[in-house]
Design a protein around this motif. Structure first.
Motif, PDB file in Angstrom:
ATOM      1  N   CYS A  33       0.855  -1.183   0.000  1.00 15.62           N
ATOM      2  CA  CYS A  33       0.000   0.000   0.000  1.00 15.62           C
ATOM      3  C   CYS A  33       0.890   1.231   0.000  1.00 15.62           C
ATOM      4  O   CYS A  33       1.709   1.415   0.907  1.00 15.62           O
ATOM      5  CB  CYS A  33      -0.917   0.007   1.221  1.00 15.62           C
ATOM      6  SG  CYS A  33      -1.923   1.521   1.312  1.00 15.62           S
ATOM      7  N   ARG A  34       0.729   2.070  -1.006  1.00 11.99           N
ATOM      8  CA  ARG A  34       1.547   3.278  -1.118  1.00 11.99           C
ATOM      9  C   ARG A  34       1.095   4.377  -0.155  1.00 11.99           C
ATOM     10  O   ARG A  34       1.863   5.283   0.145  1.00 11.99           O
ATOM     11  CB  ARG A  34       1.508   3.794  -2.546  1.00 11.99           C
ATOM     12  CG  ARG A  34       2.213   2.863  -3.503  1.00 11.99           C
ATOM     13  CD  ARG A  34       2.205   3.419  -4.891  1.00 11.99           C
ATOM     14  NE  ARG A  34       2.958   2.563  -5.786  1.00 11.99           N
ATOM     15  CZ  ARG A  34       3.127   2.822  -7.056  1.00 11.99           C
ATOM     16  NH1 ARG A  34       2.604   3.912  -7.598  1.00 11.99           N
ATOM     17  NH2 ARG A  34       3.821   1.999  -7.814  1.00 11.99           N
ATOM     18  N   GLU A  35      -0.122   4.298   0.328  1.00 13.34           N
ATOM     19  CA  GLU A  35      -0.618   5.332   1.240  1.00 13.34           C
ATOM     20  C   GLU A  35      -0.136   5.114   2.674  1.00 13.34           C
ATOM     21  O   GLU A  35       0.354   6.036   3.317  1.00 13.34           O
ATOM     22  CB  GLU A  35      -2.136   5.410   1.190  1.00 13.34           C
ATOM     23  CG  GLU A  35      -2.640   5.957  -0.133  1.00 13.34           C
ATOM     24  CD  GLU A  35      -4.136   6.146  -0.148  1.00 13.34           C
ATOM     25  OE1 GLU A  35      -4.675   6.708   0.828  1.00 13.34           O
ATOM     26  OE2 GLU A  35      -4.759   5.745  -1.137  1.00 13.34           O
ATOM     27  N   GLU A  64       2.077   2.641   3.452  1.00 14.03           N
ATOM     28  CA  GLU A  64       3.399   2.019   3.338  1.00 14.03           C
ATOM     29  C   GLU A  64       3.506   0.706   4.096  1.00 14.03           C
ATOM     30  O   GLU A  64       4.471   0.462   4.817  1.00 14.03           O
ATOM     31  CB  GLU A  64       4.490   2.997   3.759  1.00 14.03           C
ATOM     32  CG  GLU A  64       4.546   4.227   2.890  1.00 14.03           C
ATOM     33  CD  GLU A  64       5.656   5.185   3.263  1.00 14.03           C
ATOM     34  OE1 GLU A  64       6.281   5.016   4.333  1.00 14.03           O
ATOM     35  OE2 GLU A  64       5.892   6.114   2.482  1.00 14.03           O
ATOM     36  N   ASN A  75      -4.664   2.588  -3.241  1.00 15.91           N
ATOM     37  CA  ASN A  75      -3.416   2.834  -3.958  1.00 15.91           C
ATOM     38  C   ASN A  75      -2.443   1.694  -3.638  1.00 15.91           C
ATOM     39  O   ASN A  75      -1.465   1.856  -2.915  1.00 15.91           O
ATOM     40  CB  ASN A  75      -2.828   4.193  -3.563  1.00 15.91           C
ATOM     41  CG  ASN A  75      -1.684   4.604  -4.461  1.00 15.91           C
ATOM     42  OD1 ASN A  75      -1.370   3.924  -5.437  1.00 15.91           O
ATOM     43  ND2 ASN A  75      -1.055   5.710  -4.132  1.00 15.91           N
ATOM     44  N   ARG A 105      -0.200  -1.800  -4.995  1.00 11.80           N
ATOM     45  CA  ARG A 105       0.495  -2.450  -6.099  1.00 11.80           C
ATOM     46  C   ARG A 105       0.920  -3.845  -5.675  1.00 11.80           C
ATOM     47  O   ARG A 105       1.311  -4.071  -4.531  1.00 11.80           O
ATOM     48  CB  ARG A 105       1.737  -1.659  -6.516  1.00 11.80           C
ATOM     49  CG  ARG A 105       1.435  -0.290  -7.038  1.00 11.80           C
ATOM     50  CD  ARG A 105       0.714  -0.382  -8.382  1.00 11.80           C
ATOM     51  NE  ARG A 105       0.352   0.940  -8.853  1.00 11.80           N
ATOM     52  CZ  ARG A 105      -0.890   1.373  -8.980  1.00 11.80           C
ATOM     53  NH1 ARG A 105      -1.898   0.601  -8.661  1.00 11.80           N
ATOM     54  NH2 ARG A 105      -1.142   2.573  -9.430  1.00 11.80           N
TER      55      ARG A 105
END
Length: 73
Positions: free
Chosen positions: A8-10, A12, A36, A38
């Motif tokens: 999760c990029r939000e 982390e 968000n 990947r």
């Protein structure tokens, strides 16, 4: 069913999801609900000796690869 790793990029964080292979690239949300996300590239590795290899490991099973590679060990 396969186990996939995501990031999760939000928030982390990394997490895993068990899902069918056909859904591997479908959207997924993190445990906190963020979208968000990947998919991570995972590497699978298994290491072990055959049951008759003894305590010395692979060498006692016939050389570098247990004798199956044709390298004359």
């Amino acid at each position: 069913m396969a186990l996939y790793e995501y990031f999760c990029r939000e928030c982390e964080t990394s997490f895993e999801v068990r899902r069918p292979m056909r859904d591997a690239d479908s959207g997924v949300t993190c445990p906190d609900g963020h979208r968000n996300v990947r998919r991570k590239i995972s590497v699978f590795a298994a290491v072990g000796a055959s049951a008759d290899a003894g305590s010395a490991g692979f060498e006692s099973a016939g050389g570098c690869c247990g004798g199956a590679c044709g390298c004359a060990h």
